[in-house]
Design an enzyme around this catalytic site. Structure first.
Site, mmCIF file in Angstrom:
data_model
loop_
_atom_site.group_PDB
_atom_site.id
_atom_site.type_symbol
_atom_site.label_atom_id
_atom_site.label_comp_id
_atom_site.label_asym_id
_atom_site.label_seq_id
_atom_site.Cartn_x
_atom_site.Cartn_y
_atom_site.Cartn_z
ATOM 1 N N GLY A 102 -11.858 -7.856 -47.505
ATOM 2 C CA GLY A 102 -12.517 -9.279 -47.031
ATOM 3 C C GLY A 102 -12.377 -10.400 -47.958
ATOM 4 C CG ASN A 103 -12.328 -14.179 -46.571
ATOM 5 O OD1 ASN A 103 -13.427 -14.949 -46.465
ATOM 6 N ND2 ASN A 103 -11.874 -13.560 -45.531
ATOM 7 N NE ARG A 104 -14.436 -13.913 -55.129
ATOM 8 C CZ ARG A 104 -15.182 -12.973 -55.329
ATOM 9 N NH1 ARG A 104 -16.518 -12.587 -55.146
ATOM 10 N NH2 ARG A 104 -14.658 -11.866 -56.178
ATOM 11 C CB SER A 105 -15.097 -17.693 -46.046
ATOM 12 O OG SER A 105 -15.514 -18.499 -45.066
#
Ligand code: CTP
Ligand code: CA
Length: 228
Positions: free
Chosen positions: A33-36
């Site tokens: 995933g990512n930190r958005s």
């Protein structure tokens, strides 16, 4: 939240907004995933609603309250987001792609939880995800539909932004300068909006709602005749 009086310049318009960050399954319990946070996309939804638009919000893994009045479709992965975005795009006057879409996903998601074997980890093979923005920009049956992309760049912001705008084929590209804790996961944002018409509009440092309103200011006059 105190805001200036907003024009109802999006009334009768339907906007499609993607928000958040996609998750790509590794196995049933793990993902890449990512930190958005989704805050920028939710700020676009709230400000569009305040300016009179109907809002379809495609939300990927966001832990924020639903903007009252938005039609929300929840998705997890890039491929789910693509399906939902294509399904909703035909009705949209403008598409705002704030979501952080994973560029790659595991080639396959293990059917059961991956266990330690004592022989070290197996490598995870990645494959490229579809480019939703480029696909939406190339599939415009209605030339009046505007497509707005986002880019986060750490350096050569204008040069990389201009190249990305052309590669993606979108009308506007909002380029954020990131690094040093800016943009991702913070309340504030600053950006330059590049137009396919060669324009470049700087948006000063400020809250994400303010950035969204400045982008709507650029979008509204570029929209074609309203649908009935
Ligand atoms: N985007 C998309 N689908 C993807 C990747 C990105 O729709 N598979 C959209 C994002 O929502 C964003 C824009 O494309 O609006 C730019 O994303 P960005 O990651 O900056 O562009 P990339 O083409 O992936 O380039 P980079 O190699 O710099 O990550
Ligand atoms: Ca990317």
């Amino acid at each position: 939240l105190a805001r200036r009086d907003l024009p109802a310049d999006l009334s009768g318009r339907r906007v499609l907004i993607t928000a958040g960050g996609t998750r790509e399954a590794v196995d049933p319990v793990r993902f890449i995933g990512n930190r958005s946070s989704g805050r920028q996309g939710y700020a676009f939804a709230a400000t569009a609603l305040a300016r009179g638009a109907r809002v379809d919000l495609i939300s990927a893994n966001v832990a924020l309250p639903d903007p009252p009045g938005a039609e929300i479709t929840r998705v997890e992965s890039a491929r789910e987001m693509r399906e939902a975005a294509l399904a909703h795009s035909t009705a949209a006057d403008v598409v705002i792609m704030t979501a952080a879409v994973a560029d790659f996903r595991p080639a396959e998601s293990a059917p059961g939880k991956i266990k330690k074997t004592g022989e070290g980890p197996a490598p995870i093979e990645l494959v490229e995800n579809p480019d939703i923005l480029a696909e939406l920009a190339s599939r415009r049956d209605d030339p009046g539909r505007l497509v707005v992309g986002f880019a986060a760049e750490t350096d050569n912001v204008l040069e990389y932004g201009r190249a990305k705008l052309e590669r993606k084929g979108c009308d506007l590209l909002v380029v954020n300068q990131v690094g040093d804790g800016r943009a991702f996961g913070t309340e504030d944002n600053q950006a330059v909006v590049l137009g396919a018409d060669g324009s470049a509009t700087e948006i000063p440092h400020g809250p994400k709602e303010e950035l969204a309103d400045r982008v709507w200011d650029l979008v509204a006059p570029r929209l074609g005749p309203a649908h009935t």
